[in-house]
Design a protein around this motif. Sequence first.
Motif, PDB file in Angstrom:
ATOM      1  N   TYR A 232      43.705  20.979  33.586  1.00  0.00           N
ATOM      2  CA  TYR A 232      42.115  20.552  33.498  1.00  0.00           C
ATOM      3  C   TYR A 232      41.983  19.189  32.732  1.00  0.00           C
ATOM      4  CZ  TYR A 232      42.038  25.189  35.220  1.00  0.00           C
ATOM      5  OH  TYR A 232      42.253  26.390  35.966  1.00  0.00           O
ATOM      6  N   ALA A 233      40.763  18.525  32.566  1.00  0.00           N
ATOM      7  CA  ALA A 233      40.411  17.453  31.816  1.00  0.00           C
ATOM      8  C   ALA A 233      40.096  17.924  30.603  1.00  0.00           C
ATOM      9  CB  ALA A 233      39.343  16.651  32.264  1.00  0.00           C
ATOM     10  N   TRP A 234      40.257  17.086  29.565  1.00  0.00           N
ATOM     11  CA  TRP A 234      40.368  17.356  28.274  1.00  0.00           C
ATOM     12  C   TRP A 234      38.749  17.843  27.949  1.00  0.00           C
ATOM     13  CZ3 TRP A 234      43.729  18.098  24.289  1.00  0.00           C
ATOM     14  CH2 TRP A 234      44.908  17.650  24.519  1.00  0.00           C
ATOM     15  N   THR A 235      37.907  17.215  28.784  1.00  0.00           N
ATOM     16  CA  THR A 235      36.579  17.309  28.395  1.00  0.00           C
ATOM     17  C   THR A 235      35.973  18.508  29.190  1.00  0.00           C
ATOM     18  OG1 THR A 235      35.846  15.698  30.064  1.00  0.00           O
ATOM     19  CG2 THR A 235      36.008  14.865  27.876  1.00  0.00           C
ATOM     20  N   SER A 236      36.606  19.362  30.127  1.00  0.00           N
ATOM     21  CA  SER A 236      36.272  20.278  30.847  1.00  0.00           C
ATOM     22  C   SER A 236      35.749  21.446  30.041  1.00  0.00           C
ATOM     23  CB  SER A 236      37.345  20.891  31.850  1.00  0.00           C
ATOM     24  OG  SER A 236      38.414  21.434  31.205  1.00  0.00           O
ATOM     25  N   ALA A 237      34.770  22.417  30.656  1.00  0.00           N
ATOM     26  CA  ALA A 237      34.266  23.606  30.046  1.00  0.00           C
ATOM     27  C   ALA A 237      35.360  24.405  29.738  1.00  0.00           C
ATOM     28  CB  ALA A 237      33.185  23.998  30.588  1.00  0.00           C
ATOM     29  N   ARG A 238      36.361  24.659  30.398  1.00  0.00           N
ATOM     30  CA  ARG A 238      37.718  25.629  30.052  1.00  0.00           C
ATOM     31  C   ARG A 238      38.333  25.300  28.941  1.00  0.00           C
ATOM     32  NH1 ARG A 238      40.043  29.107  33.861  1.00  0.00           N
ATOM     33  NH2 ARG A 238      38.502  28.245  35.484  1.00  0.00           N
ATOM     34  N   ILE A 239      38.788  23.935  28.733  1.00  0.00           N
ATOM     35  CA  ILE A 239      39.423  23.333  27.599  1.00  0.00           C
ATOM     36  C   ILE A 239      38.633  23.483  26.388  1.00  0.00           C
ATOM     37  CG2 ILE A 239      40.489  21.283  26.635  1.00  0.00           C
ATOM     38  CD1 ILE A 239      42.032  23.007  28.947  1.00  0.00           C
ATOM     39  N   ILE A 240      37.347  22.846  26.433  1.00  0.00           N
ATOM     40  CA  ILE A 240      36.363  22.995  25.040  1.00  0.00           C
ATOM     41  C   ILE A 240      36.401  24.416  24.720  1.00  0.00           C
ATOM     42  CG2 ILE A 240      34.075  22.606  24.539  1.00  0.00           C
ATOM     43  CD1 ILE A 240      33.962  20.131  26.185  1.00  0.00           C
ATOM     44  N   GLY A 241      36.074  25.508  25.834  1.00  0.00           N
ATOM     45  CA  GLY A 241      35.996  26.773  25.365  1.00  0.00           C
ATOM     46  C   GLY A 241      37.147  27.398  24.632  1.00  0.00           C
ATOM     47  N   LEU A 242      38.389  26.864  25.101  1.00  0.00           N
ATOM     48  CA  LEU A 242      39.488  27.624  24.571  1.00  0.00           C
ATOM     49  C   LEU A 242      39.853  27.034  23.193  1.00  0.00           C
ATOM     50  CD1 LEU A 242      42.104  27.010  27.586  1.00  0.00           C
ATOM     51  CD2 LEU A 242      41.527  29.123  26.377  1.00  0.00           C
TER      52      LEU A 242
END
Length: 530
Positions: A232-242
């Motif tokens: 996933y991209a660093w700016t994706s919602a999943r990564i930011i949420g983690l």
Amino acid sequence: MSAPTAQATGGLHPSGTRTTPAMVGCMLAAFLGILDTQIVATALPRIVGDLHGIDLFAWVTIAYVIASSVTTPIYGKLGDLFGRKVTFLSAMTLFMVGSALSGASGSMEALISFRVVQGMGAGGIFVSVLSIIGELFTPREGARFYGMFGMIFAGASLAGPAIGGLLTDVLSWHWVFLVNLPLGAIVFFLLTKYLHLPRQVRQSRLDYAGIVTLSGAIISFTLLTSWAGVQYAWTSARIIGLGLTAVVCLALFIVAESRAAEPIVPLRLFKDSTFTLSLLGTIVCGVVFVGSVNFLALYVQVVTGASPTTSGFVLLPMMLGLVLSSVGSSKVIRKTGKYKIFPVLSMALGIVGALLLSTMDASTPRIVSVLFMVVFGFASGLSAQVFTQAAQNTAPPQDLGAVSGVATFGRSFGTSIGISLFASIFYGRLTDEITARVPAGALRGVDHEALSSQSVLDSLAAPVRHAVEQAYAAALTPVFVTAVPILVAGLLITLCMKNLTLRSQHHGGGERKSAPATDAAPTGATPEAA
């Protein structure tokens, strides 16, 4: 076998005859823990082919890493509360049960679930071994056993791929898990019969809030470093949420530890600069020295065209350098009691080694690349277990398990960060390099994710293969360049460490001497039962 006498502080007076079988069991357990990851990695392509789960490929490893990372600091505290022997045997039991279930798996989903069980057991192996060494021996006496860890790591790393390939080809991939059962049984016998420690069961409540919040922080951060920039991209919602989840869980963990009567990680430990700096140094070692090994193997196999078997021999001098420096530094530390110079030299020489590795390309002679790797391996061995020794040296007896657990966790945590960081850098650069170097259309019909396979490389025309090799070499260069500033930070950390001398006695006790065996349990302690 009668229990050795113990001091009021919990230290033992081990006789070499009595402790040797127990230490053999401890070292064999550590060897199993390291070997498992190596032989499973070799068998993974066959496993996913048989179980039809290429989309779940990474989770066989991720599930294991998360489970072991979460449980490592918990096992350290459990050893402090309920005794190290019973904690160690419980971890070995989980590891063996998980191994048996993994070997019997009939689907990827089942295998991943059973790898969680196996990882939960593995998390207690290293911390228990380190804690037992810290309790049986003074920091100065234990130096030789910490040196053995370097030898065990190198031996398991070298033997793992060969053993995994042999078991998979001759028997089946199931045996990369089942092989743990007979070896684990030997460990269980040696520890049950020969390991005698005083068990100080303290009346206390487990820090459940600390366990939950620490687990949440570790799981979130491990998933973040495993997925970010790769899946996933660093700016994706999943990564930011983690990332946000990890920060919140860490904050709640700090609050929980400040209020707990028996915290998993006592915050008071961080008041000791030696402990704090040792933990940071351990993380740096995990990031650079452990996290980069997979990429060296990739260079040897793809860029230089070595087979997996040949690559093992090419990496052998590097691992021998690690062994020699680890054993040599341990002997000096045991003789002098001084340790600070070795992590300082490790970071300084590591900077030189990383810079040398960053110059390698497709035209670098193999002998030259081997010499560069030897420098890097030698640097790694100089600090292999020194940080753990330093942290244990100033730790209160009641926190020995917690200190060992945090130190072990720091290395695995750093390794997870290193692999994820370097993978993100490498794969991000590789696509651009292949596009720039390989003629348009030359790889039509070829799976780019399979370019590291020898069979795929052999099928390419010579000019195309050479271009691919150059692309891989160019993509690996920034990996080793990135290691340099991390090692510079490690050098600054080690320079700030106090130049202490390892204790040759236990806290509150006299010099170590052999004592005659006694059938009576020491005052205030009972020998741990099998």
